[in-house]
Scaffold this motif. Structure first.
Motif, PDB file in Angstrom:
ATOM      1  N   LYS A   1       7.299 -22.241  33.411  1.00 17.24           N
ATOM      2  CA  LYS A   1       5.962 -22.154  32.758  1.00 17.24           C
ATOM      3  C   LYS A   1       5.414 -21.334  32.132  1.00 17.24           C
ATOM      4  N   ILE A   2       5.848 -20.744  30.838  1.00 17.89           N
ATOM      5  CA  ILE A   2       5.564 -20.233  29.825  1.00 17.89           C
ATOM      6  C   ILE A   2       6.084 -21.144  29.040  1.00 17.89           C
ATOM      7  N   LEU A   3       7.136 -21.859  28.899  1.00 19.82           N
ATOM      8  CA  LEU A   3       7.671 -23.273  27.964  1.00 19.82           C
ATOM      9  C   LEU A   3       6.614 -24.558  28.299  1.00 19.82           C
ATOM     10  N   ALA A   4       6.178 -24.731  29.288  1.00 14.82           N
ATOM     11  CA  ALA A   4       5.010 -26.110  29.256  1.00 14.82           C
ATOM     12  C   ALA A   4       4.088 -25.945  29.670  1.00 14.82           C
ATOM     13  N   LEU A   5       3.653 -24.021  29.486  1.00 16.59           N
ATOM     14  CA  LEU A   5       1.465 -23.765  29.088  1.00 16.59           C
ATOM     15  C   LEU A   5       2.231 -24.042  27.514  1.00 16.59           C
ATOM     16  N   GLY A   6       3.406 -23.702  26.182  1.00 16.40           N
ATOM     17  CA  GLY A   6       3.252 -23.411  24.922  1.00 16.40           C
ATOM     18  C   GLY A   6       3.179 -24.591  25.071  1.00 16.40           C
ATOM     19  N   VAL A   7       3.812 -26.080  25.230  1.00 17.38           N
ATOM     20  CA  VAL A   7       4.267 -27.379  24.758  1.00 17.38           C
ATOM     21  C   VAL A   7       2.976 -27.905  25.155  1.00 17.38           C
ATOM     22  N   GLY A   8       2.267 -27.704  26.364  1.00 20.08           N
ATOM     23  CA  GLY A   8       1.154 -28.222  26.578  1.00 20.08           C
ATOM     24  C   GLY A   8       0.064 -27.828  25.304  1.00 20.08           C
ATOM     25  N   LEU A   9      -0.339 -26.299  25.027  1.00 10.57           N
ATOM     26  CA  LEU A   9      -0.952 -26.037  23.980  1.00 10.57           C
ATOM     27  C   LEU A   9      -0.741 -26.296  22.453  1.00 10.57           C
ATOM     28  N   SER A  10      -0.125 -26.962  22.670  1.00 10.80           N
ATOM     29  CA  SER A  10       0.892 -27.120  21.171  1.00 10.80           C
ATOM     30  C   SER A  10       0.084 -28.404  20.805  1.00 10.80           C
ATOM     31  N   VAL A  11       0.647 -29.257  21.905  1.00 10.84           N
ATOM     32  CA  VAL A  11      -0.199 -30.835  22.463  1.00 10.84           C
ATOM     33  C   VAL A  11      -1.539 -30.949  22.034  1.00 10.84           C
ATOM     34  N   GLY A  12      -1.802 -30.165  22.249  1.00  5.36           N
ATOM     35  CA  GLY A  12      -3.367 -30.025  22.472  1.00  5.36           C
ATOM     36  C   GLY A  12      -4.152 -29.993  21.182  1.00  5.36           C
ATOM     37  N   LEU A  13      -3.494 -28.790  20.669  1.00  3.95           N
ATOM     38  CA  LEU A  13      -4.519 -28.547  19.419  1.00  3.95           C
ATOM     39  C   LEU A  13      -4.657 -29.778  18.656  1.00  3.95           C
ATOM     40  N   LEU A  14      -2.920 -29.748  18.242  1.00  3.30           N
ATOM     41  CA  LEU A  14      -2.216 -31.219  17.637  1.00  3.30           C
ATOM     42  C   LEU A  14      -3.283 -32.705  17.651  1.00  3.30           C
ATOM     43  N   LEU A  15      -3.235 -32.379  18.841  1.00  2.00           N
ATOM     44  CA  LEU A  15      -4.612 -33.955  19.320  1.00  2.00           C
ATOM     45  C   LEU A  15      -5.326 -34.219  18.863  1.00  2.00           C
ATOM     46  N   LEU A  16      -6.229 -32.559  18.984  1.00  2.00           N
ATOM     47  CA  LEU A  16      -7.429 -31.974  18.886  1.00  2.00           C
ATOM     48  C   LEU A  16      -7.884 -32.096  17.061  1.00  2.00           C
ATOM     49  N   VAL A  17      -6.307 -32.088  17.147  1.00  2.00           N
ATOM     50  CA  VAL A  17      -7.025 -31.494  14.637  1.00  2.00           C
ATOM     51  C   VAL A  17      -7.132 -33.334  14.744  1.00  2.00           C
ATOM     52  N   THR A  18      -5.550 -34.149  15.529  1.00  2.00           N
ATOM     53  CA  THR A  18      -6.214 -35.674  14.599  1.00  2.00           C
ATOM     54  C   THR A  18      -7.049 -35.996  15.011  1.00  2.00           C
ATOM     55  N   VAL A  19      -8.413 -36.067  16.536  1.00  2.00           N
ATOM     56  CA  VAL A  19      -8.818 -36.759  16.975  1.00  2.00           C
ATOM     57  C   VAL A  19     -10.164 -36.160  15.838  1.00  2.00           C
ATOM     58  N   LEU A  20     -10.092 -34.913  15.144  1.00  2.00           N
ATOM     59  CA  LEU A  20     -11.581 -34.744  14.392  1.00  2.00           C
ATOM     60  C   LEU A  20     -11.236 -35.413  12.963  1.00  2.00           C
ATOM     61  N   PHE A  21      -9.984 -35.194  12.789  1.00  2.00           N
ATOM     62  CA  PHE A  21      -9.981 -35.713  11.646  1.00  2.00           C
ATOM     63  C   PHE A  21      -9.331 -37.514  11.405  1.00  2.00           C
ATOM     64  N   THR A  22      -9.466 -37.566  12.346  1.00  2.00           N
ATOM     65  CA  THR A  22      -9.616 -38.926  12.587  1.00  2.00           C
ATOM     66  C   THR A  22     -11.050 -39.694  12.693  1.00  2.00           C
ATOM     67  N   TRP A  23     -11.871 -38.977  13.182  1.00  2.00           N
ATOM     68  CA  TRP A  23     -13.182 -39.536  13.996  1.00  2.00           C
ATOM     69  C   TRP A  23     -14.557 -38.841  12.176  1.00  2.00           C
ATOM     70  N   GLY A  24     -13.295 -37.666  11.969  1.00  2.00           N
ATOM     71  CA  GLY A  24     -14.098 -37.329  10.379  1.00  2.00           C
ATOM     72  C   GLY A  24     -14.063 -38.442   8.964  1.00  2.00           C
ATOM     73  N   VAL A  25     -12.774 -39.196   8.868  1.00  2.00           N
ATOM     74  CA  VAL A  25     -12.483 -40.438   8.258  1.00  2.00           C
ATOM     75  C   VAL A  25     -13.622 -41.330   8.538  1.00  2.00           C
ATOM     76  N   GLY A  26     -13.032 -41.579   9.737  1.00  2.00           N
ATOM     77  CA  GLY A  26     -13.980 -42.837  10.583  1.00  2.00           C
ATOM     78  C   GLY A  26     -16.156 -42.558   9.467  1.00  2.00           C
ATOM     79  N   ALA A  27     -16.666 -41.641  10.509  1.00  2.00           N
ATOM     80  CA  ALA A  27     -17.653 -41.431   9.653  1.00  2.00           C
ATOM     81  C   ALA A  27     -18.450 -41.281   8.327  1.00  2.00           C
ATOM     82  N   ILE A  28     -17.503 -41.274   7.531  1.00  2.00           N
ATOM     83  CA  ILE A  28     -18.041 -41.313   5.846  1.00  2.00           C
ATOM     84  C   ILE A  28     -17.370 -42.539   5.539  1.00  2.00           C
ATOM     85  N   THR A  29     -16.303 -43.419   6.104  1.00  2.00           N
ATOM     86  CA  THR A  29     -15.478 -44.667   5.964  1.00  2.00           C
ATOM     87  C   THR A  29     -16.754 -46.103   5.960  1.00  2.00           C
TER      88      THR A  29
END
Length: 240
Positions: free
Chosen positions: A20-48
């Motif tokens: 359960k702890i492992l699943a939570l850790g993996v889920g949060l890690s994936v979620g944070l990486l996806l959030l950073v990717t989405v925000l960065f991609t949106w930022g690049v798209g906004a200025i391009t």
């Protein structure tokens, strides 16, 4: 001692009670990486711009922002290897208490009770460590380009030091005072640094790196008890 601690930790993170702890850790890690990717991609798209006219011609290239966004996603997949270092740092304090309690209950059941940290203390410690890791790596990135042949050694050495020091201190301060933690750390700093460097290496392996926040907490809990003379309970071999 290092590899035996890691081996025990690998067993621990895949125990039924730890999944359960492992699943939570993996889920949060994936979620944070996806959030950073989405925000960065949106930022690049906004200025391009939507299209681009080649210099000295009338030729237009359309969908430039879409191309840039796709390229950004590919770039972020590569950078995720390095982003796992601060991700693991952010979740260190959040997982350590639960993981350490699970490890100690399984392997060191006769230990006295400890003072548990409040949620505010845990978050503050995690944020402090995250800030140190980000600042140190940003400074290091400005140096990597000038020392490319040895840049990987600097990367693993720096993050091995940061991860080892912080994981060990968080594990140790559950049991002993800060002055004792510092004395124990300085006495065994090379072993702690080496263990942290191994964690940093694993953090650069895609998919596998997702378990490192939990694996690191278990490893350094074992390492702390080994360094203080605690002998883990023998493995129970169950017959078929």
């Amino acid at each position: 001692m290092i590899f035996s601690s890691i081996a025990r930790a690998i067993e621990d993170v895949f125990r039924p009670g730890a999944l359960k702890i492992l699943a939570l850790g993996v889920g949060l890690s994936v979620g944070l990486l996806l959030l950073v990717t989405v925000l960065f991609t949106w930022g690049v798209g906004a200025i391009t711009p939507d299209d681009f006219t080649l210099p000295f011609t009338q030729y237009h290239i359309g969908f430039v922002d879409d191309i840039a966004s796709l390229a950004t996603i590919g770039l972020m997949m590569v950078l995720s290897i390095f982003l796992m270092i601060p991700v693991a740092s952010a979740f260190t304090g959040l997982f350590l208490e639960d993981v350490a309690a699970m490890v100690e209950g399984e392997h060191y059941p006769d230990l006295p009770q400890i003072r548990t940290f409040t949620l505010a203390e845990t978050i503050a410690e995690s944020l402090r460590f995250l800030g140190v890791v980000i600042v140190a790596n940003l400074i290091a990135f400005t140096v990597y380009f000038f020392i490319l042949p040895v840049a990987p050694l600097l990367f693993f050495g720096l993050n091995g030091y940061l991860l080892g020091r912080e994981y060990f201190q968080m594990a140790a301060q559950r049991r002993i005072q800060k002055e004792q933690v510092q004395a124990l750390y300085h006495k065994h700093r090379w072993m702690i640094w080496t263990t942290g460097a191994l964690m940093a290496v694993v953090l650069t392996i895609p998919v596998v790196n997702l378990v490192v926040p939990v694996l690191g907490a278990a490893t350094f809990t074992h390492l702390y008890h080994r360094l203080t003379g605690q002998v883990p309970r023998p493995r129970v071999i169950r017959s078929a």
